[in-house]
Scaffold this motif. Structure first.
Motif, PDB file in Angstrom:
ATOM      1  N   SER A   1       0.854  -1.188   0.000  1.00 42.27           N
ATOM      2  CA  SER A   1       0.000   0.000   0.000  1.00 42.27           C
ATOM      3  C   SER A   1       0.888   1.235   0.000  1.00 42.27           C
ATOM      4  O   SER A   1       2.048   1.185   0.391  1.00 42.27           O
ATOM      5  CB  SER A   1      -0.882   0.009   1.250  1.00 42.27           C
ATOM      6  N   ALA A   2       0.307   2.343  -0.413  1.00 39.79           N
ATOM      7  CA  ALA A   2       1.059   3.596  -0.454  1.00 39.79           C
ATOM      8  C   ALA A   2       1.588   3.933   0.939  1.00 39.79           C
ATOM      9  O   ALA A   2       0.861   3.841   1.920  1.00 39.79           O
ATOM     10  CB  ALA A   2       0.166   4.717  -0.968  1.00 39.79           C
ATOM     11  N   LYS A   3       2.864   4.276   0.988  1.00 41.73           N
ATOM     12  CA  LYS A   3       3.512   4.746   2.223  1.00 41.73           C
ATOM     13  C   LYS A   3       3.503   3.709   3.340  1.00 41.73           C
ATOM     14  O   LYS A   3       3.514   4.059   4.519  1.00 41.73           O
ATOM     15  CB  LYS A   3       2.849   6.038   2.715  1.00 41.73           C
TER      16      LYS A   3
ATOM     17  N   LEU B   1     -14.307  -6.886  -1.985  1.00 40.09           N
ATOM     18  CA  LEU B   1     -13.196  -6.106  -1.441  1.00 40.09           C
ATOM     19  C   LEU B   1     -13.664  -4.730  -0.988  1.00 40.09           C
ATOM     20  O   LEU B   1     -14.756  -4.274  -1.342  1.00 40.09           O
ATOM     21  CB  LEU B   1     -12.088  -5.965  -2.484  1.00 40.09           C
ATOM     22  N   GLN B   2     -12.799  -4.088  -0.212  1.00 42.15           N
ATOM     23  CA  GLN B   2     -13.052  -2.749   0.287  1.00 42.15           C
ATOM     24  C   GLN B   2     -12.112  -1.761  -0.399  1.00 42.15           C
ATOM     25  O   GLN B   2     -11.030  -2.159  -0.869  1.00 42.15           O
ATOM     26  CB  GLN B   2     -12.810  -2.719   1.806  1.00 42.15           C
ATOM     27  N   PRO B   3     -12.462  -0.487  -0.426  1.00 38.38           N
ATOM     28  CA  PRO B   3     -11.561   0.496  -1.057  1.00 38.38           C
ATOM     29  C   PRO B   3     -10.148   0.483  -0.450  1.00 38.38           C
ATOM     30  O   PRO B   3      -9.179   0.710  -1.171  1.00 38.38           O
ATOM     31  CB  PRO B   3     -12.272   1.833  -0.800  1.00 38.38           C
ATOM     32  N   GLU B   4     -10.031   0.174   0.837  1.00 37.85           N
ATOM     33  CA  GLU B   4      -8.690   0.145   1.457  1.00 37.85           C
ATOM     34  C   GLU B   4      -7.841  -1.034   0.991  1.00 37.85           C
ATOM     35  O   GLU B   4      -6.648  -1.128   1.331  1.00 37.85           O
ATOM     36  CB  GLU B   4      -8.791   0.124   2.993  1.00 37.85           C
ATOM     37  N   ASP B   5      -8.443  -1.929   0.220  1.00 35.26           N
ATOM     38  CA  ASP B   5      -7.679  -3.040  -0.360  1.00 35.26           C
ATOM     39  C   ASP B   5      -6.955  -2.615  -1.639  1.00 35.26           C
ATOM     40  O   ASP B   5      -6.171  -3.396  -2.198  1.00 35.26           O
ATOM     41  CB  ASP B   5      -8.597  -4.223  -0.676  1.00 35.26           C
TER      42      ASP B   5
ATOM     43  N   SER C   1       7.362   1.502 -12.345  1.00 35.73           N
ATOM     44  CA  SER C   1       6.512   0.466 -12.947  1.00 35.73           C
ATOM     45  C   SER C   1       6.023  -0.553 -11.908  1.00 35.73           C
ATOM     46  O   SER C   1       5.037  -1.252 -12.141  1.00 35.73           O
ATOM     47  CB  SER C   1       7.276  -0.264 -14.054  1.00 35.73           C
ATOM     48  N   GLY C   2       6.722  -0.661 -10.784  1.00 32.61           N
ATOM     49  CA  GLY C   2       6.230  -1.512  -9.701  1.00 32.61           C
ATOM     50  C   GLY C   2       7.021  -2.780  -9.447  1.00 32.61           C
ATOM     51  O   GLY C   2       6.986  -3.302  -8.332  1.00 32.61           O
TER      52      GLY C   2
END
Lengths: 115, 115
Positions: A38-40, A81-85, B42-43
């Motif tokens: 996930s980001a950060k 799924l949830q948006p936090e996924d 790109s990941g």
């Protein structure tokens, strides 16, 4: 084909959809892994398979369901799924599980967006 | 438990110069492996270099070398003759023999190579 491949590279899905991520390794390895990035946040290990047997489930919610039909293929089935996924899901493989010297090789990842 | 610390969220380096990315680790296990990975935008997570805890010499792979100081528990990555293509996120990771399923990652350092 070389290394570890993942499909699709990008996926957008609604919260009620069911989709699957696919990973294939062409390295002759025996262990396969799913990670979430996930980001950060640091990479989070989700599941580990060794010779097709699941050896680790890091308290992953049941809306994520892995499947490993053989040592070369690994799937991650997604439902409700949830948006936090939303995250980058990375697959990796390594020659053997229980060795500190063992290097994990990663695929390009699937960038998942849950609306 | 293992822990990896990367204290540099971002680094800049001029093209053709050398740069050192810091990594410190913490483990009570005498047997462990240290890894560096590169993640472009790109990941994909690309394996760069490995150092074993019992290795007498610092690891080198082309323009990458690992400055391993066991007493200080540090494993810094040195990139010589930086290239524009080196701009990416760099992750330090560790795998201890006692918990070999787990590859523990640091938070990463974003390297930008300036022309």
């Amino acid at each position: 084909e070389t290394g570890v491949t993942q499909t699709p590279r990008h996926l957008v899905m609604g919260m009620t959809n069911k989709k699957s991520l696919k990973c294939e390794q062409h390295l002759g390895h025996n262990a396969m892994y799913w990670y979430k990035q996930s980001a950060k946040k640091p990479l989070e290990l989700m599941f580990v398979y060794n010779f097709k047997e699941q050896t680790e489930n890091n308290s992953v919610p049941s809306r994520f369901s892995p499947e490993c039909p053989n040592s070369s293929h690994l799937f991650l089935h997604l439902h409700t799924l949830q948006p936090e996924d939303s995250a980058l899901y990375l697959c990796a493989s390594s020659q053997q599980l229980a060795a500190s010297t063992d290097t994990q090789y990663f695929g390009p990842g699937t960038r998942l967006t849950v609306l | 438990a293992q822990k990896i610390t990367q204290t540099q969220p971002g680094m800049f380096v001029q093209e053709k110069e050398a740069v050192t990315l810091d990594c410190t680790y913490d483990t009570s296990d005498p047997s462990y492996g240290l890894f560096w990975y590169k993640q472009p935008s790109s990941g994909e997570m690309i394996f760069l270099i490995y150092q074993g805890s019992y290795d007498q010499q610092n690891a080198t792979e082309g323009r990458y070398s690992l400055n391993f100081q066991k007493a200080r528990k540090s494993a810094n990555l040195v990139i010589s003759a930086s290239q524009l293509g080196d701009s990416a996120m760099y992750f330090c990771a560790m795998r201890a023999a006692s918990s070999a399923r787990q590859l523990t990652f640091g938070s990463g350092t974003q390297l930008t190579v300036l022309p």
